[in-house]
Design a protein around this motif. Structure first.
Motif, PDB file in Angstrom:
ATOM      1  N   GLN A   1       0.839  -1.077  -0.171  1.00  0.00           N
ATOM      2  CA  GLN A   1      -0.555   0.115   0.075  1.00  0.00           C
ATOM      3  C   GLN A   1       1.307   1.359  -0.147  1.00  0.00           C
ATOM      4  OE1 GLN A   1      -1.093  -2.421   2.777  1.00  0.00           O
ATOM      5  NE2 GLN A   1      -1.607  -3.742   1.273  1.00  0.00           N
TER       6      GLN A   1
ATOM      7  N   ASN B   1       0.165  -2.465 -10.639  1.00  0.00           N
ATOM      8  CA  ASN B   1      -1.226  -2.844 -10.726  1.00  0.00           C
ATOM      9  C   ASN B   1      -1.842  -1.448  -9.821  1.00  0.00           C
ATOM     10  OD1 ASN B   1      -3.968  -3.089 -11.606  1.00  0.00           O
ATOM     11  ND2 ASN B   1      -4.356  -4.374  -9.376  1.00  0.00           N
ATOM     12  N   ILE B   2      -2.896  -0.904  -9.780  1.00  0.00           N
ATOM     13  CA  ILE B   2      -3.569  -0.128  -8.888  1.00  0.00           C
ATOM     14  C   ILE B   2      -4.572  -1.118  -8.389  1.00  0.00           C
ATOM     15  CG2 ILE B   2      -5.258   1.342  -7.999  1.00  0.00           C
ATOM     16  CD1 ILE B   2      -3.251   3.482  -9.928  1.00  0.00           C
ATOM     17  N   GLN B   3      -4.492  -1.474  -7.413  1.00  0.00           N
ATOM     18  CA  GLN B   3      -5.671  -2.680  -7.509  1.00  0.00           C
ATOM     19  C   GLN B   3      -7.062  -1.567  -6.702  1.00  0.00           C
ATOM     20  OE1 GLN B   3      -4.393  -4.834  -3.550  1.00  0.00           O
ATOM     21  NE2 GLN B   3      -3.007  -6.832  -5.075  1.00  0.00           N
ATOM     22  N   GLY B   4      -6.777  -0.467  -5.937  1.00  0.00           N
ATOM     23  CA  GLY B   4      -7.534   0.231  -4.998  1.00  0.00           C
ATOM     24  C   GLY B   4      -7.513   0.976  -4.343  1.00  0.00           C
ATOM     25  N   LEU B   5      -8.097   2.105  -5.006  1.00  0.00           N
ATOM     26  CA  LEU B   5      -7.364   3.911  -4.122  1.00  0.00           C
ATOM     27  C   LEU B   5      -9.019   3.684  -3.366  1.00  0.00           C
ATOM     28  CD1 LEU B   5      -7.718   5.506  -7.831  1.00  0.00           C
ATOM     29  CD2 LEU B   5      -5.345   5.289  -6.140  1.00  0.00           C
ATOM     30  N   VAL B   6      -8.801   4.530  -2.437  1.00  0.00           N
ATOM     31  CA  VAL B   6      -9.222   5.038  -0.986  1.00  0.00           C
ATOM     32  C   VAL B   6      -8.966   6.287  -0.153  1.00  0.00           C
ATOM     33  CG1 VAL B   6      -8.536   3.338   0.322  1.00  0.00           C
ATOM     34  CG2 VAL B   6     -10.226   4.304   1.065  1.00  0.00           C
TER      35      VAL B   6
ATOM     36  N   GLU C   1      -4.294   6.623   0.441  1.00  0.00           N
ATOM     37  CA  GLU C   1      -3.811   5.445   0.092  1.00  0.00           C
ATOM     38  C   GLU C   1      -4.159   4.359  -1.111  1.00  0.00           C
ATOM     39  OE1 GLU C   1      -4.808   2.169   3.017  1.00  0.00           O
ATOM     40  OE2 GLU C   1      -4.083   0.673   1.807  1.00  0.00           O
TER      41      GLU C   1
ATOM     42  N   LYS D   1      -4.032   0.148  -2.874  1.00  0.00           N
ATOM     43  CA  LYS D   1      -3.681  -0.304  -2.964  1.00  0.00           C
ATOM     44  C   LYS D   1      -2.478  -0.841  -4.190  1.00  0.00           C
ATOM     45  CE  LYS D   1      -6.847  -1.004   0.168  1.00  0.00           C
ATOM     46  NZ  LYS D   1      -6.440  -0.583   1.885  1.00  0.00           N
ATOM     47  N   ILE D   2      -1.858  -1.618  -4.315  1.00  0.00           N
ATOM     48  CA  ILE D   2      -0.876  -1.734  -5.645  1.00  0.00           C
ATOM     49  C   ILE D   2      -0.391  -3.340  -5.451  1.00  0.00           C
ATOM     50  CG2 ILE D   2       1.157  -0.829  -6.405  1.00  0.00           C
ATOM     51  CD1 ILE D   2      -0.327   0.868  -6.386  1.00  0.00           C
ATOM     52  N   ASP D   3      -0.112  -3.851  -6.578  1.00  0.00           N
ATOM     53  CA  ASP D   3       0.639  -5.315  -6.418  1.00  0.00           C
ATOM     54  C   ASP D   3       1.468  -5.235  -7.413  1.00  0.00           C
ATOM     55  OD1 ASP D   3      -1.027  -7.096  -8.938  1.00  0.00           O
ATOM     56  OD2 ASP D   3      -2.434  -6.419  -7.906  1.00  0.00           O
TER      57      ASP D   3
END
Lengths: 504, 504
Positions: free
Chosen positions: B237, B344-349, B366, B368-370
């Motif tokens: 993250q 990759n962006i898994q999520g943004l918050v 934040e 969330k990255i992989d």
């Protein structure tokens, strides 16, 4: 526990200040008139308190679609009770508005703006149920606690209380009143211009000398903030999606596909990055500053005065902020607050938002944005320029979903309206600060902008707190002699109406 | 409703294919041995089914801290029941691992890797309660439905069933077995290297010829996918906060302050934008491709073969994707999937994430990255380069919170392990596809990387579905003669162990 009831009517009435308040400079109201009205205000105190409580029990919340039909009907009832001869619902593409007129046969018309909606709430965060409008004892005095108590039902009911009292005292209203109400203030008034555009409303508003929204503007120390304008605010969401883009996935897929599938989340990041300069705060949209007016010498002087009266360290501590942008000084930060248009990220949401991670490539990403606008920017100009920028920067697929907003508002200090406000406060011995432009926003531009171009401002004495927060309250009996309770706040509106009737 | 029970034992046993399966090439097991073991597998069928069901009823979910203590104890019990003489918990800084040995006095050691944890689930999305492990009838046959059924308890229990059956048949295990288990596979194995680093575990693993994780690798048509490697995956993250930055607010404040207070959300956007090239997918971190190996001619040939066997249109429809990156063709997309490292962006918050907007300037944002890594990249290299990049790009305050991950894994096609896998499948008449590198990830690098440098792969026949999704299932009695049920899957492990014992 203090019995605040014994203090009722004593706060201004016993002081030199309130002796002045009883003598409006307009000379239209005789001392006898004022005495009679003050007695009627006192006699109507309990009814006004109950009116606030009952109103709080009928909340309209546009964001949640709560009572969006019955709220306007309730508002019509409140207006008719207060003596408006005509009161009707004005349909819009959203939550309806209300328009009412009280024609007293007077020479002048005054416009009054009400919001009848309230902000969302989470009952769990409150110490008293937000829709029960209980009377609570606070350090500030006896208060009504509930959603909408100060924002804006308490002050608005105080204004209605003034009309009730003048009628009950057998006096003729010194001005005619055009009342316009909306139920979408808390979602940035997306349809209020449709209320004003109603031919009958527009014709009535054009006759008005100016418009106020009743407001409890006294701080805990009694000082009133008179704001001469406010920034405009536009709420919008920027949305990147596989659906709209035609690239990337339409829903979340396994994150390993980042190797061969386009990413709407990365696209949103890239689009957002074009909107702001390298400094992280200056809008980089082409032409954004084209119509931005610099602060005048008078505005800068008022801000400097405001800076001297505030405690920067306390404010920073309260905000959880260590430094202003660029480590600038307090006065510069206040000048920025008044003068700089902004593009703010309110929120980001895409894909997985829980704890840790999850191996997805999201099909959608959204940035929640607000724009703050200063004179002479307009909402349409800002939205048009933002959209053009995104197209030119290569992001025509990014959706711009405008959910509400309006341009900046400004009212001249020398207008009859502001002069009347000052006169009322000065007669009452209440100190005030002039703020050239509030960084927060209200839809005053509907009145101050074309076609009406009227003076418009928030006005009123009294005190409350917790707007948009838990434990919202409005003081009805004040424990501080410098702060008005409900009856004095009501009398200030009486005085204001007489003052406006006589304004030069 | 078909009575699948009548079909039990008939699927491979009656066919030419299974006649071959009964004759391991290793010649260590006589026909009589195999007949006896097959009878024991059949006799143990119900016990193995119950073992899977009971295990599913005891889920360990690392992300939620569910049964992170009792899961390892349960695993120890399963190992001891299956004949492992030694079985113990191996403590880590996270969820503990388990290590067990079954020393049959054989010449060779084989390593077996188990994950005993399962993915999170939302019961509301399931047609059968995910922890009840009910037997359901599906088009594929009779199946156990529950979280972990195919990922990975069903195949792992089939492997344990093979050990039970060999013992029940009174036969001596042809190889010794070292079993290593972890309870954090689903959070990207952050501490599994600590299990391997245990001196006793490391010494035992060093003796092994290779390592498999039991897996139900047959597709619905019976074809097995043999993967020769997998990308590495790192979960992390990226966090921008006023707290860490020393600028901007420490918590959400009113959005009007964007005019004078720095924004952690904009800062995250600016930092993110430096990580990816203008094309929206190529990592732009300095040195990211330094150790990236191009695909070999053999790997490209295998991918071309895979492309011919797949239906691109079906796949795109299933994924909800209209175009690959750059409108490339299918084979190129598959080459990218195998060969390209990704960010990759898994999520943004950040800030407000509900419907519409809310006037806040968030104190925290934040992403969330992989990361997906290919040979010869390593996890440490990737994380180090990412951190160095952020510092050099001017974002030293952006936190890089690595929550799990490991590097890529690769096992030579000509290794004894892969040759044994092929031999088992060929004898059983089961077709297979060789996939040079899976885009999905598993922590095989713990075995294939230093210091062990062992061949390691997923292996097994049988079928299941719904891993990481609702209605996860593992077929115990197959309706398709080309697809193995539980007993045939179990027998394939028996054959594999004999094959490894004899491998040249």
């Amino acid at each position: 526990m203090t019995d605040f009831a014994t203090d009722r009517r004593s706060i201004l009435a016993g002081a030199a200040a309130s002796a002045v308040l009883l003598t409006p400079g307009a000379a239209l109201a005789q001392r006898g008139d004022m005495d009679a009205i003050r007695k009627a205000v006192a006699a109507g105190h309990d009814a006004t308190v109950k009116r606030i409580q009952d109103w709080i029990k009928h909340p309209t919340i546009a964001a949640e679609g709560l009572n969006v039909d019955t709220g306007a009907e309730y508002m019509v009832g409140l207006a008719k009770d207060a003596g408006f001869q005509k009161a009707r619902i004005v349909k819009t593409d959203g939550v309806p508005g209300v328009f009412a007129t009280l024609d007293a046969g007077a020479k002048r018309w005054i416009g009054i703006y009400f919001m009848y909606d309230v902000k969302q709430f989470d009952s769990a965060e409150w110490s008293s149920p937000p829709l029960e409008a209980r009377i609570v004892d606070r350090p500030e005095g006896k208060a009504i606690m509930g959603r909408g108590a100060v924002n804006q039902k308490g002050p608005e009911a105080a204004f209605l209380g003034a009309l009730h009292a003048i009628r009950a005292a057998g006096r003729k209203l010194p001005v005619n009143i055009a009342l316009v109400c909306e139920g979408e203030e808390e979602i940035a008034s997306p349809h209020f211009h449709q209320v004003i555009a109603d031919p009958e409303v527009l014709a009535a508003m054009k006759k008005c000398e100016g418009v106020i929204i009743p407001s409890a503007s006294q701080g805990p120390n009694g000082n009133v903030t008179l704001t001469l304008g406010a920034k405009g605010a536009v709420e919008l969401q920027l949305i990147s999606s596989g659906e709209k883009w035609g690239r990337g996935p339409k829903k979340d897929i396994h994150s390993s596909n980042m190797a061969r599938v386009d990413s709407p989340a990365w696209r949103l990041v890239q689009a957002l990055d074009t909107l702001i300069a390298k400094d992280g705060h200056t809008p980089a949209v082409e032409g954004w500053f084209e119509h931005v007016q610099p602060l005048s010498a008078r505005q800068k002087a008022l801000i400097a005065e405001g800076a001297r009266q505030s405690n920067e360290a306390d404010l920073k501590r309260l905000m959880g902020v260590e430094r202003w942008i660029g480590d600038e000084d307090f006065q510069t930060s206040l000048e920025r607050l008044a003068s700089q248009p902004t593009i703010n990220i309110q929120g980001l949401v895409s894909g997985y938002t829980g704890p840790g991670g999850k191996t997805v490539l999201p099909g959608r990403a959204e940035a929640k944005i607000d724009l703050r606008l200063v004179p002479d920017m307009t909402k349409d100009e800002a939205v048009t320029k933002l959209k053009a920028h995104l197209v030119k920067a290569g992001f025509p697929d990014i959706e711009v979903n405008v959910s509400g907003g309006y341009g900046p508002t400004e009212t001249p200090e020398e207008s009859a309206l502001v002069r009347a406000e000052k006169a009322v406060l000065e007669r009452a011995g209440i100190t005030y600060s002039l703020v050239p432009r509030s960084a927060g926003s209200w839809p005053g531009v509907v009145f101050t902008g074309p076609p009406l171009k009227l003076p418009a401002a928030q006005f009123g004495i009294g005190h409350g707190g917790g707007a948009h927060a838990p434990d919202e309250y409005f003081v009805i009996e004040s424990s501080n002699p410098k702060v008005a309770g409900l009856d004095d706040a009501t009398m200030a509106y009486v005085d204001f109406l007489y003052e406006m009737a006589a304004a030069k």
